[in-house]
Design an enzyme around this catalytic site. Structure first.
Site, PDB file in Angstrom:
ATOM      1  N   ASN A 199       0.999  -1.072   0.021  1.00 14.35           N
ATOM      2  CA  ASN A 199       0.100   0.020   0.068  1.00 14.35           C
ATOM      3  C   ASN A 199       0.877   1.183   0.102  1.00 14.35           C
ATOM      4  O   ASN A 199       1.314   1.678   1.166  1.00 14.35           O
ATOM      5  CB  ASN A 199      -0.893  -0.066   1.429  1.00 14.35           C
ATOM      6  CG  ASN A 199      -1.630   1.199   1.513  1.00 14.35           C
ATOM      7  OD1 ASN A 199      -1.794   2.006   0.321  1.00 14.35           O
ATOM      8  ND2 ASN A 199      -2.424   1.298   2.507  1.00 14.35           N
ATOM      9  N   HIS A 211      -9.471   1.037   4.528  1.00 12.81           N
ATOM     10  CA  HIS A 211      -8.390   1.348   4.942  1.00 12.81           C
ATOM     11  C   HIS A 211      -8.708   2.467   6.301  1.00 12.81           C
ATOM     12  O   HIS A 211      -9.574   3.191   6.239  1.00 12.81           O
ATOM     13  CB  HIS A 211      -7.214   1.967   4.298  1.00 12.81           C
ATOM     14  CG  HIS A 211      -5.922   1.915   4.867  1.00 12.81           C
ATOM     15  ND1 HIS A 211      -5.681   2.875   5.565  1.00 12.81           N
ATOM     16  CD2 HIS A 211      -4.896   1.114   4.538  1.00 12.81           C
ATOM     17  CE1 HIS A 211      -4.336   2.560   6.227  1.00 12.81           C
ATOM     18  NE2 HIS A 211      -3.981   1.568   5.520  1.00 12.81           N
ATOM     19  N   GLY A 256       2.036   1.971  10.468  1.00 13.79           N
ATOM     20  CA  GLY A 256       2.893   3.150  10.641  1.00 13.79           C
ATOM     21  C   GLY A 256       3.749   3.484  11.890  1.00 13.79           C
ATOM     22  O   GLY A 256       4.277   4.571  11.893  1.00 13.79           O
ATOM     23  N   LYS A 296       0.392   4.268  -0.519  1.00 10.10           N
ATOM     24  CA  LYS A 296      -0.319   5.458   0.218  1.00 10.10           C
ATOM     25  C   LYS A 296       0.185   6.806  -0.795  1.00 10.10           C
ATOM     26  O   LYS A 296       0.125   6.386  -2.051  1.00 10.10           O
ATOM     27  CB  LYS A 296       0.172   5.850   1.588  1.00 10.10           C
ATOM     28  CG  LYS A 296      -0.037   4.315   2.547  1.00 10.10           C
ATOM     29  CD  LYS A 296      -0.177   4.730   3.916  1.00 10.10           C
ATOM     30  CE  LYS A 296      -0.044   3.500   4.451  1.00 10.10           C
ATOM     31  NZ  LYS A 296      -0.061   3.520   5.960  1.00 10.10           N
ATOM     32  N   GLY A 314       2.566  -1.325   4.153  1.00 11.10           N
ATOM     33  CA  GLY A 314       2.832   0.171   3.866  1.00 11.10           C
ATOM     34  C   GLY A 314       4.273   0.516   3.720  1.00 11.10           C
ATOM     35  O   GLY A 314       4.732   0.428   2.734  1.00 11.10           O
ATOM     36  N   GLY A 315       4.817   1.251   4.862  1.00  6.73           N
ATOM     37  CA  GLY A 315       6.068   1.740   4.889  1.00  6.73           C
ATOM     38  C   GLY A 315       7.076   0.869   4.028  1.00  6.73           C
ATOM     39  O   GLY A 315       7.959   1.285   3.297  1.00  6.73           O
ATOM     40  N   SER A 336       3.043  -2.516  10.386  1.00 10.13           N
ATOM     41  CA  SER A 336       4.352  -2.592  10.381  1.00 10.13           C
ATOM     42  C   SER A 336       5.025  -3.962  10.241  1.00 10.13           C
ATOM     43  O   SER A 336       5.879  -4.243  10.815  1.00 10.13           O
ATOM     44  CB  SER A 336       4.834  -2.002  11.940  1.00 10.13           C
ATOM     45  OG  SER A 336       4.338  -0.637  12.127  1.00 10.13           O
ATOM     46  N   GLU A 373      -5.772  -5.220   9.857  1.00 11.70           N
ATOM     47  CA  GLU A 373      -4.679  -4.080  10.481  1.00 11.70           C
ATOM     48  C   GLU A 373      -5.087  -3.504  11.671  1.00 11.70           C
ATOM     49  O   GLU A 373      -5.998  -2.476  11.706  1.00 11.70           O
ATOM     50  CB  GLU A 373      -4.934  -3.088   9.432  1.00 11.70           C
ATOM     51  CG  GLU A 373      -4.277  -3.706   7.866  1.00 11.70           C
ATOM     52  CD  GLU A 373      -3.812  -2.666   6.963  1.00 11.70           C
ATOM     53  OE1 GLU A 373      -2.592  -3.028   6.728  1.00 11.70           O
ATOM     54  OE2 GLU A 373      -4.491  -1.637   6.646  1.00 11.70           O
TER      55      GLU A 373
END
Ligand code: PEP
Length: 248
Positions: free
Chosen positions: A10, A95, A173, A12, A234-235, A213, A167
């Site tokens: 993702n 989300h 994050g 973002k 994500g990250g 994470s 999630e």
């Protein structure tokens, strides 16, 4: 039959179209893996360049959002037909950032889920609790409520083909990952709920991801749990670490 793993990034609101092409090129040789579904969920403006860049590879393209109408006066929105035409296969729905910042509630998200199926897109439906809810001991009640509401009117066949991403909001994050036991407990409860709403075959088929994470260091342990079929990342999806998660 064993469920096929699915690792989705993702991105973002992070990559310009030029940067997106660079990232796809960086990851291309690293994410080749025939045993896993690999999806890049990217900002709307990156969809066309990313779809072109991944053509002919094992990577599929996903959208981070879509609107519930087919077309018309909805300035700034993206329709499911536009996504399909651009080569999108998956769409993230619900989300926690969309729920929180854009006030998307379960009634609206249910419409998105139904619209995605109508147009042949596979929803990656997100659910998850806040830290306060976890500490109050209402995590499973909350997740059940979200999923039951979001899946109103969805058939067993549709549900079997979709993806649910668990999630926990406190893990997104933050660098604070759920333990594999915490993640497995909720993913197992989600599968049991799907069995309750539909039947055992649907529960066995639906794919459930963990997100929050996840990184190159913790992916293998999370992905070894029996009810975790993949990850929503994500990250770590914005760097080479993503490939290590795919190969974990
Ligand atoms: C996400 O936003 O879906 C997510 C899991 O983010 P991160 O991996 O950065 O926690």
């Amino acid at each position: 039959m064993a469920r096929r793993r699915i690792i989705a990034g993702n991105w973002k609101m992070n990559k310009t179209p030029s940067e997106a092409k660079e990232l796809v090129a960086l990851l291309a040789p690293l994410v080749k893996n025939d045993d896993v579904d690999v999806v890049y969920c990217v900002p709307a403006i990156d969809i066309v360049p990313v779809a072109e860049a991944v053509a002919g590879t094992n990577v599929m393209v996903g959208a981070e959002n879509m609107y519930i109408e087919d077309k018309g006066a909805f300035t700034g929105e993206i329709s499911p037909d536009m996504l399909v035409d651009a080569g999108v296969k998956f769409v993230i729905i619900g989300h926690s950032e969309r729920r929180e910042y854009f006030k998307e509630d379960d009634t609206f998200l249910n419409k998105k889920v139904l619209k995605a199926f109508e147009k042949g897109l596979t929803p990656i439906l997100c659910c998850g609790e806040t830290l306060e809810q976890r500490e109050a001991g209402v995590t499973l009640d909350w997740i059940r409520l979200q999923i039951k509401s979001d899946l109103q009117g969805v058939s067993a066949e549709q549900a079997a083909s979709m993806v649910i991403a668990y999630e926990p909001i406190w893990a997104i994050g933050t660098g604070r990952t759920a333990t594999s036991e915490q993640a497995e407990e909720v993913c197992k409860a989600i599968r049991e709920l799907i069995c309750e709403i539909y039947d055992e075959a649907t529960a066995e088929a639906i794919r459930i991801q963990y997100g929050g994470s996840m990184n190159a260091g913790n992916a293998a342990e999370l992905l070894s749990m029996p009810n975790i079929d993949g990850g929503l990342i994500g990250g770590a999806s914005l760097k080479a670490d993503f490939a290590q998660i795919v190969n974990a």
